[in-house]
Design a protein around this motif. Structure first.
Motif, PDB file in Angstrom:
ATOM      1  N   THR A 233       1.227   4.148  -6.735  1.00 31.60           N
ATOM      2  CA  THR A 233       0.588   5.138  -5.832  1.00 31.60           C
ATOM      3  C   THR A 233      -0.743   5.602  -6.407  1.00 31.60           C
ATOM      4  N   LYS A 234      -0.818   5.697  -7.734  1.00 27.42           N
ATOM      5  CA  LYS A 234      -2.082   6.083  -8.367  1.00 27.42           C
ATOM      6  C   LYS A 234      -3.177   5.065  -8.007  1.00 27.42           C
ATOM      7  N   CYS A 235      -2.825   3.791  -8.094  1.00 24.10           N
ATOM      8  CA  CYS A 235      -3.803   2.731  -7.753  1.00 24.10           C
ATOM      9  C   CYS A 235      -4.204   2.835  -6.282  1.00 24.10           C
ATOM     10  N   ILE A 236      -3.195   3.069  -5.437  1.00 24.19           N
ATOM     11  CA  ILE A 236      -3.481   3.193  -3.998  1.00 24.19           C
ATOM     12  C   ILE A 236      -4.442   4.362  -3.777  1.00 24.19           C
ATOM     13  N   ASN A 237      -4.102   5.524  -4.375  1.00 26.88           N
ATOM     14  CA  ASN A 237      -4.933   6.715  -4.144  1.00 26.88           C
ATOM     15  C   ASN A 237      -6.350   6.511  -4.632  1.00 26.88           C
ATOM     16  N   ARG A 238      -6.491   5.770  -5.742  1.00 27.80           N
ATOM     17  CA  ARG A 238      -7.837   5.624  -6.296  1.00 27.80           C
ATOM     18  C   ARG A 238      -8.637   4.491  -5.649  1.00 27.80           C
ATOM     19  N   PHE A 239      -7.981   3.387  -5.285  1.00 26.56           N
ATOM     20  CA  PHE A 239      -8.778   2.203  -4.929  1.00 26.56           C
ATOM     21  C   PHE A 239      -8.585   1.667  -3.505  1.00 26.56           C
ATOM     22  N   SER A 240      -7.560   2.136  -2.809  1.00 24.20           N
ATOM     23  CA  SER A 240      -7.368   1.576  -1.467  1.00 24.20           C
ATOM     24  C   SER A 240      -8.416   2.161  -0.534  1.00 24.20           C
ATOM     25  N   LYS A 241      -8.917   1.314   0.383  1.00 22.94           N
ATOM     26  CA  LYS A 241      -9.893   1.824   1.339  1.00 22.94           C
ATOM     27  C   LYS A 241      -9.211   2.228   2.641  1.00 22.94           C
ATOM     28  N   ILE A 242      -7.893   2.050   2.687  1.00 22.37           N
ATOM     29  CA  ILE A 242      -7.184   2.379   3.920  1.00 22.37           C
ATOM     30  C   ILE A 242      -5.961   3.251   3.608  1.00 22.37           C
ATOM     31  N   ASP A 243      -5.500   3.947   4.610  1.00 18.73           N
ATOM     32  CA  ASP A 243      -4.239   4.685   4.467  1.00 18.73           C
ATOM     33  C   ASP A 243      -3.128   3.668   4.329  1.00 18.73           C
ATOM     34  N   VAL A 244      -2.201   3.915   3.434  1.00 18.80           N
ATOM     35  CA  VAL A 244      -1.157   2.914   3.198  1.00 18.80           C
ATOM     36  C   VAL A 244       0.169   3.373   3.805  1.00 18.80           C
ATOM     37  N   LYS A 245       0.652   2.524   4.718  1.00 19.23           N
ATOM     38  CA  LYS A 245       1.961   2.791   5.329  1.00 19.23           C
ATOM     39  C   LYS A 245       2.944   1.705   4.858  1.00 19.23           C
ATOM     40  N   ASN A 246       2.547   0.444   5.043  1.00 18.31           N
ATOM     41  CA  ASN A 246       3.423  -0.673   4.672  1.00 18.31           C
ATOM     42  C   ASN A 246       3.088  -1.197   3.277  1.00 18.31           C
ATOM     43  N   VAL A 247       4.110  -1.329   2.427  1.00 17.12           N
ATOM     44  CA  VAL A 247       3.890  -1.964   1.124  1.00 17.12           C
ATOM     45  C   VAL A 247       4.758  -3.218   1.044  1.00 17.12           C
ATOM     46  N   PHE A 248       4.251  -4.248   0.372  1.00 19.70           N
ATOM     47  CA  PHE A 248       4.883  -5.566   0.388  1.00 19.70           C
ATOM     48  C   PHE A 248       5.002  -6.088  -1.034  1.00 19.70           C
ATOM     49  N   GLU A 249       6.221  -6.443  -1.440  1.00 22.40           N
ATOM     50  CA  GLU A 249       6.403  -6.967  -2.800  1.00 22.40           C
ATOM     51  C   GLU A 249       6.636  -8.473  -2.754  1.00 22.40           C
ATOM     52  N   ILE A 250       5.829  -9.187  -3.518  1.00 26.67           N
ATOM     53  CA  ILE A 250       6.013 -10.629  -3.698  1.00 26.67           C
ATOM     54  C   ILE A 250       7.070 -10.832  -4.785  1.00 26.67           C
ATOM     55  N   ALA A 251       8.001 -11.768  -4.578  1.00 27.89           N
ATOM     56  CA  ALA A 251       9.098 -12.035  -5.537  1.00 27.89           C
ATOM     57  C   ALA A 251       9.875 -10.750  -5.799  1.00 27.89           C
ATOM     58  N   CYS A 252      10.324 -10.122  -4.733  1.00 28.85           N
ATOM     59  CA  CYS A 252      10.889  -8.766  -4.834  1.00 28.85           C
ATOM     60  C   CYS A 252      12.217  -8.737  -5.579  1.00 28.85           C
ATOM     61  N   GLY A 253      12.962  -9.854  -5.586  1.00 23.37           N
ATOM     62  CA  GLY A 253      14.264  -9.851  -6.251  1.00 23.37           C
ATOM     63  C   GLY A 253      15.149  -8.739  -5.713  1.00 23.37           C
ATOM     64  N   ASN A 254      15.639  -7.894  -6.620  1.00 19.18           N
ATOM     65  CA  ASN A 254      16.527  -6.797  -6.219  1.00 19.18           C
ATOM     66  C   ASN A 254      15.752  -5.589  -5.689  1.00 19.18           C
ATOM     67  N   ALA A 255      14.447  -5.748  -5.502  1.00 18.43           N
ATOM     68  CA  ALA A 255      13.584  -4.703  -4.913  1.00 18.43           C
ATOM     69  C   ALA A 255      13.733  -3.365  -5.642  1.00 18.43           C
ATOM     70  N   PRO A 256      13.518  -3.361  -6.968  1.00 15.97           N
ATOM     71  CA  PRO A 256      13.834  -2.143  -7.737  1.00 15.97           C
ATOM     72  C   PRO A 256      13.048  -0.904  -7.313  1.00 15.97           C
ATOM     73  N   HIS A 257      11.846  -1.094  -6.745  1.00 14.59           N
ATOM     74  CA  HIS A 257      11.029   0.080  -6.410  1.00 14.59           C
ATOM     75  C   HIS A 257      11.238   0.563  -4.972  1.00 14.59           C
ATOM     76  N   ALA A 258      12.079  -0.148  -4.206  1.00 16.01           N
ATOM     77  CA  ALA A 258      12.150   0.131  -2.763  1.00 16.01           C
ATOM     78  C   ALA A 258      12.547   1.582  -2.465  1.00 16.01           C
ATOM     79  N   GLY A 259      13.562   2.090  -3.170  1.00 21.01           N
ATOM     80  CA  GLY A 259      14.048   3.442  -2.899  1.00 21.01           C
ATOM     81  C   GLY A 259      12.972   4.491  -3.150  1.00 21.01           C
ATOM     82  N   LEU A 260      12.323   4.388  -4.317  1.00 18.94           N
ATOM     83  CA  LEU A 260      11.315   5.397  -4.665  1.00 18.94           C
ATOM     84  C   LEU A 260      10.093   5.294  -3.757  1.00 18.94           C
TER      85      LEU A 260
END
Ligand SMILES: C[S@@+](CC[C@H](N)C(=O)[O-])C[C@H]1O[C@@H](n2cnc3c(N)ncnc32)[C@H](O)[C@@H]1O
Length: 253
Positions: free
Chosen positions: A26-53
């Protein structure tokens, strides 16, 4: 395949601080994204450890993986979240996804691309996936220094909920010119007295920093934002070798 036993995978990597990693995204998003972020996408998500947070932080989570068992485990893990976790079975090499994304990330060097054509194909897929102004975050995917240096200190044991996992990594250079490496990961499990052993062999083309910079510069759809060590945006990587878990960020134009 260890990835066919997601619980053991989860134990082997339980040393990570998933909350800190999620906050850093989220820090990276807040500092460098040029757009509002709604959808996030994980490549090779496996067990998707960050999904809940990430969902708690207000994002809609989408993950892609090639392994059905990992995806089924992720679906089971996150079945009680208020919003659906979207999981997609495909190879990262070449994929199409029906929903455009505002932010994408790949963790732990899970960029399984074997040659230059696969690298091009992957970044083409990422370009189609991301909205203009969205970031692609790459953890440990660019090779600073000699991968063979990881053959020191390459064994660790971790225990969680009565399951003990002993991991040992060994990296071998296959082709100097093509920068192809073979990583042999031996995992010994002691699951409350039941023992198993996995020998995972993964081949990977190392992406060197100057190659990556050239590659991004030659494309007209991404711009290079920066790279950092220690998961700290105050610590840009300058002239360094052997950075553990370097973070790189590029942005869709
Ligand atoms: C080290 S795990 C990473 C899991 C998760 N992202 C994390 O942070 O813990 C690597 C994952 O990459 C997946 N994988 C391997 N090759 C792939 C490919 N070609 N396309 C998509 N996923 C792949 C495996 O199935 C596995 O779940």
């Amino acid at each position: 395949m260890l990835y066919d036993y997601p619980e053991y995978y989860e134990t082997a990597f339980s040393f990570r601080n998933i909350e800190e990693e999620s906050r850093f995204l989220t820090k990276c998003i807040n500092r460098f994204s040029k757009i509002d972020v709604k959808n996030v996408f994980e490549i090779a998500c496996g067990n998707a450890p960050h999904a809940g947070l990430l969902q708690e932080m207000g994002y809609s989570y989408h993950g892609l993986d090639i392994n059905r068992n990992m995806l089924d485990y992720a679906a089971y893990l996150w079945k009680d979240l208020p919003n659906k976790v979207n999981l997609h079975e495909a190879s990262m090499v070449d994929f199409k996804y029906p929903i455009k994304q505002d932010f994408a990330y790949v963790m732990l060097g899970s960029l399984y691309l074997n040659d230059f054509d696969e690298i091009v194909s992957h970044f083409n897929s990422m370009s189609n996936l991301l909205n203009s102004g969205g970031l692609y975050f790459l953890d440990w995917c660019i090779q600073f220094g000699d991968p063979l240096a990881h053959n020191n200190n390459n064994r660790f044991v971790i225990e969680k909920d009565g399951i003990e996992v002993e991991s040992e990594f060994n990296i071998k250079l296959l082709d100097q010119e093509q920068q192809m490496y073979e990583e042999v990961w031996t995992i010994k499990i002691n699951d409350r007295g039941r023992r198993k052993q996995f020998n995972m062999v993964e081949r990977n083309k190392a992406i060197l920093p100057d190659q990556f910079l050239r590659f991004i510069k030659e494309r007209d759809d991404f711009e290079f934002i920066g790279w950092w060590k220690d998961w700290n945006l105050d610590n840009p990587i300058e002239d360094e070798n052997n950075v553990t878990r370097p973070i790189a960020l590029i942005r869709k134009r």
